[in-house]
Design a protein around this motif. Structure first.
Motif, PDB file in Angstrom:
ATOM      1  N   LEU A   1      -3.070  32.026  72.933  1.00 45.73           N
ATOM      2  CA  LEU A   1      -2.639  32.691  71.705  1.00 45.73           C
ATOM      3  C   LEU A   1      -2.617  31.713  70.530  1.00 45.73           C
ATOM      4  CD1 LEU A   1       0.273  34.994  72.948  1.00 45.73           C
ATOM      5  CD2 LEU A   1      -2.111  35.601  72.520  1.00 45.73           C
ATOM      6  N   LYS A   2      -2.218  30.473  70.807  1.00 46.52           N
ATOM      7  CA  LYS A   2      -2.241  29.447  69.765  1.00 46.52           C
ATOM      8  C   LYS A   2      -3.680  29.169  69.333  1.00 46.52           C
ATOM      9  CE  LYS A   2       1.932  26.961  71.279  1.00 46.52           C
ATOM     10  NZ  LYS A   2       2.441  25.670  71.834  1.00 46.52           N
ATOM     11  N   TYR A   3      -4.571  29.074  70.307  1.00 49.09           N
ATOM     12  CA  TYR A   3      -5.980  28.801  70.023  1.00 49.09           C
ATOM     13  C   TYR A   3      -6.598  29.945  69.208  1.00 49.09           C
ATOM     14  CZ  TYR A   3     -10.990  28.165  70.883  1.00 49.09           C
ATOM     15  OH  TYR A   3     -12.346  28.022  70.739  1.00 49.09           O
ATOM     16  N   ALA A   4      -6.200  31.165  69.520  1.00 49.05           N
ATOM     17  CA  ALA A   4      -6.765  32.338  68.844  1.00 49.05           C
ATOM     18  C   ALA A   4      -6.169  32.559  67.460  1.00 49.05           C
ATOM     19  CB  ALA A   4      -6.537  33.584  69.699  1.00 49.05           C
ATOM     20  N   CYS A   5      -5.016  31.960  67.188  1.00 47.39           N
ATOM     21  CA  CYS A   5      -4.333  32.179  65.910  1.00 47.39           C
ATOM     22  C   CYS A   5      -5.204  31.725  64.746  1.00 47.39           C
ATOM     23  CB  CYS A   5      -2.997  31.430  65.911  1.00 47.39           C
ATOM     24  SG  CYS A   5      -2.009  31.720  64.439  1.00 47.39           S
ATOM     25  N   ARG A   6      -5.503  32.632  63.830  1.00 48.64           N
ATOM     26  CA  ARG A   6      -6.342  32.409  62.645  1.00 48.64           C
ATOM     27  C   ARG A   6      -7.781  32.020  63.008  1.00 48.64           C
ATOM     28  NH1 ARG A   6      -2.306  34.449  61.888  1.00 48.64           N
ATOM     29  NH2 ARG A   6      -0.681  33.963  60.378  1.00 48.64           N
ATOM     30  N   ASN A   7      -8.152  32.218  64.266  1.00 47.46           N
ATOM     31  CA  ASN A   7      -9.511  31.902  64.707  1.00 47.46           C
ATOM     32  C   ASN A   7     -10.391  33.134  64.504  1.00 47.46           C
ATOM     33  OD1 ASN A   7     -11.856  31.155  66.067  1.00 47.46           O
ATOM     34  ND2 ASN A   7     -10.746  30.032  67.659  1.00 47.46           N
ATOM     35  N   GLU A   8     -10.835  33.313  63.286  1.00 50.84           N
ATOM     36  CA  GLU A   8     -11.608  34.502  62.938  1.00 50.84           C
ATOM     37  C   GLU A   8     -12.948  34.553  63.670  1.00 50.84           C
ATOM     38  OE1 GLU A   8     -10.445  36.914  61.318  1.00 50.84           O
ATOM     39  OE2 GLU A   8      -8.613  35.998  60.523  1.00 50.84           O
TER      40      GLU A   8
END
Length: 257
Positions: A66-73
């Motif tokens: 979830l941290k990795y995906a955060c703001r990972n457009e």
């Protein structure tokens, strides 16, 4: 510190808060927040290992992902999940709903480490809290099961087909209105019910009406049943008809290494 999972169930039955440790207490989310919770809960039930086929992503712990995906457009676009980059925010929103107003929820804007009342939420702690939230709020999801992507798509198509066949559609407002009329209670009473208890009442009402209809038909002599009718006070839990399609996520990770 990890919570003793065996001790969860007595509290869940009675819709009580669960004290995870000295810093964290999770309260059942109430019906007044159900719309917001329904928007957020996908962040708890993401089938990460089914959807994301890259080995590096599968090996990630859920919170780390979830941290990795955060703001990972770029990741969100690649997997056609426009809200994925906001799932970390959804998790914070869920904790804000599930914790008391006095609870301090903070995160480090650089590495996204999360703290509740100063207690750091590690991967292991998050898995515990995630399980509690799912059970406590009656979310139909098993953290430990793995369903391959082809099966996930097939189940989604089956659900869409069933929805099209069923012309009588109901949203949450319809359920609330029906409950108020059936139980003759004010709307404020429903607002203060926990989500888990509300849905259990809805299931019980349906079970009672079905039992009454079947029983009346049986007593009239117009209908006979091969098996005795289960009483409406028996368990409302539904057997998982897709059980044979599922497997343990640990088996998948053991193959990846």
């Amino acid at each position: 510190m990890e919570v003793n999972r065996q001790s969860l169930f007595p509290f869940l039955i009675f819709n009580r808060e669960i004290k995870y440790n000295e810093s964290i207490t999770l309260y059942p989310i109430k019906m007044k927040d159900i719309i917001l919770f329904q928007q957020y809960q996908s962040a708890l039930t993401l089938r990460k290992d089914s959807i994301f086929c890259e080995k590096a992503l599968i090996k990630m712990e859920y919170l780390d992902f979830l941290k990795y995906a955060c703001r990972n457009e770029e990741l969100a676009q690649r997997y056609h999940m426009p809200l994925l980059s906001y799932y970390y925010d959804f998790i914070i929103g869920i904790f804000q709903l599930a914790c008391s107003d006095e609870t301090e929820i903070k995160y480090n804007s650089q590495n996204l480490d999360l703290f509740i009342n100063g207690f750091q939420i590690t991967n292991a702690v998050f898995e515990d809290l995630r399980r509690i939230l799912i059970l406590q709020n009656d979310i139909d999801f098993d953290v430990d099961e793995f369903i391959n992507m082809d099966t996930v798509k097939a189940l989604e198509k089956a659900k869409e087909f069933e929805a099209k066949k069923n012309k009588e559609k109901s949203d949450i407002e319809d359920y609330i209105d029906s409950f108020i009329i059936q139980m003759k209670v004010p709307e404020e009473y429903v607002s203060n019910l926990t989500i888990r208890k509300f849905w259990r009442y809805i299931k019980r009402i349906n079970k009672h009406e079905e039992y009454q209809a079947c029983r009346s038909g049986e007593m009239s002599g117009m209908v006979t049943f091969k098996e005795p009718l289960p009483h409406w006070m028996t368990s409302i839990e539904v057997t998982d008809k897709y059980e044979n399609l599922k497997s343990d996520a640990d088996k998948l990770r053991s193959k990846i290494g």
